[in-house]
Design a protein around this motif. Sequence first.
Motif, PDB file in Angstrom:
ATOM      1  N   SER A  77      -4.810  12.584  -8.723  1.00 32.25           N
ATOM      2  CA  SER A  77      -4.891  11.343  -9.486  1.00 32.25           C
ATOM      3  C   SER A  77      -3.571  10.581  -9.416  1.00 32.25           C
ATOM      4  O   SER A  77      -3.549   9.373  -9.166  1.00 32.25           O
ATOM      5  N   ASP A  78      -2.462  11.267  -9.616  1.00 35.99           N
ATOM      6  CA  ASP A  78      -1.157  10.616  -9.564  1.00 35.99           C
ATOM      7  C   ASP A  78      -0.907  10.014  -8.182  1.00 35.99           C
ATOM      8  O   ASP A  78      -0.480   8.867  -8.070  1.00 35.99           O
ATOM      9  N   TYR A  79      -1.187  10.774  -7.139  1.00 32.33           N
ATOM     10  CA  TYR A  79      -0.979  10.286  -5.773  1.00 32.33           C
ATOM     11  C   TYR A  79      -1.874   9.072  -5.494  1.00 32.33           C
ATOM     12  O   TYR A  79      -1.419   8.079  -4.932  1.00 32.33           O
ATOM     13  N   PHE A  80      -3.130   9.153  -5.896  1.00 29.77           N
ATOM     14  CA  PHE A  80      -4.058   8.046  -5.701  1.00 29.77           C
ATOM     15  C   PHE A  80      -3.530   6.763  -6.338  1.00 29.77           C
ATOM     16  O   PHE A  80      -3.478   5.708  -5.707  1.00 29.77           O
ATOM     17  N   TYR A  81      -3.145   6.842  -7.619  1.00 24.69           N
ATOM     18  CA  TYR A  81      -2.701   5.642  -8.321  1.00 24.69           C
ATOM     19  C   TYR A  81      -1.397   5.094  -7.758  1.00 24.69           C
ATOM     20  O   TYR A  81      -1.196   3.881  -7.721  1.00 24.69           O
ATOM     21  N   ARG A  82      -0.504   5.964  -7.299  1.00 17.19           N
ATOM     22  CA  ARG A  82       0.735   5.479  -6.672  1.00 17.19           C
ATOM     23  C   ARG A  82       0.404   4.720  -5.386  1.00 17.19           C
ATOM     24  O   ARG A  82       0.944   3.637  -5.147  1.00 17.19           O
ATOM     25  N   CYS A  83      -0.485   5.262  -4.563  1.00 13.81           N
ATOM     26  CA  CYS A  83      -0.871   4.587  -3.318  1.00 13.81           C
ATOM     27  C   CYS A  83      -1.644   3.305  -3.607  1.00 13.81           C
ATOM     28  O   CYS A  83      -1.392   2.265  -2.993  1.00 13.81           O
ATOM     29  N   TRP A  84      -2.583   3.370  -4.520  1.00 12.54           N
ATOM     30  CA  TRP A  84      -3.439   2.219  -4.836  1.00 12.54           C
ATOM     31  C   TRP A  84      -2.605   1.048  -5.338  1.00 12.54           C
ATOM     32  O   TRP A  84      -2.746  -0.076  -4.857  1.00 12.54           O
ATOM     33  N   THR A  85      -1.728   1.298  -6.323  1.00 14.27           N
ATOM     34  CA  THR A  85      -0.926   0.210  -6.871  1.00 14.27           C
ATOM     35  C   THR A  85       0.079  -0.307  -5.834  1.00 14.27           C
ATOM     36  O   THR A  85       0.350  -1.509  -5.789  1.00 14.27           O
ATOM     37  N   ALA A  86       0.596   0.568  -5.000  1.00 14.28           N
ATOM     38  CA  ALA A  86       1.521   0.130  -3.942  1.00 14.28           C
ATOM     39  C   ALA A  86       0.811  -0.793  -2.961  1.00 14.28           C
ATOM     40  O   ALA A  86       1.348  -1.841  -2.578  1.00 14.28           O
ATOM     41  N   LEU A  87      -0.401  -0.418  -2.553  1.00 13.81           N
ATOM     42  CA  LEU A  87      -1.163  -1.267  -1.633  1.00 13.81           C
ATOM     43  C   LEU A  87      -1.462  -2.627  -2.248  1.00 13.81           C
ATOM     44  O   LEU A  87      -1.316  -3.668  -1.603  1.00 13.81           O
ATOM     45  N   GLU A  88      -1.892  -2.635  -3.502  1.00 11.56           N
ATOM     46  CA  GLU A  88      -2.220  -3.893  -4.181  1.00 11.56           C
ATOM     47  C   GLU A  88      -0.987  -4.776  -4.365  1.00 11.56           C
ATOM     48  O   GLU A  88      -1.042  -5.986  -4.160  1.00 11.56           O
TER      49      GLU A  88
END
Length: 129
Positions: A77-88
């Motif tokens: 979950s932490d990795y997903f949200y870090r990648c997701w927010t970085a991409l956005e």
Amino acid sequence: MEQANNAPYLNLVGTKTPGFSISHSREWVACGIRSDANIGLDIEVIDTQRDVLALAAHSFNAQQNSELYALTTEKQSDYFYRCWTALEAQLKLRMHCQDLRHLSHPQLAIAVCSDKAFAQTPEIIDVTE
């Protein structure tokens, strides 16, 4: 004002337009302003019930998905949200990101990027009180 792709921007008459980005997730709204550079900002409410593997399969590249699947369930979950927010945040910047920072918040994943290096990590100012 609003740009062609519906991203808002500031248009201050008679001054250099500052870098500006806005994001929301559920009841949260965040705004970032930088006087000397362009920025992109994204926030997401951390939802541990979200199917991050399914979302990542459609949105992340092969390397990111490989790294995500290699993690324990607790860390995915932490990795997903870090990648997701970085991409956005990088999409909102609409140019090459020179500096990307993740900000710490107990309920949110927050990423802010800029086309110039930050002298220090951006500060969160909570105005909910």
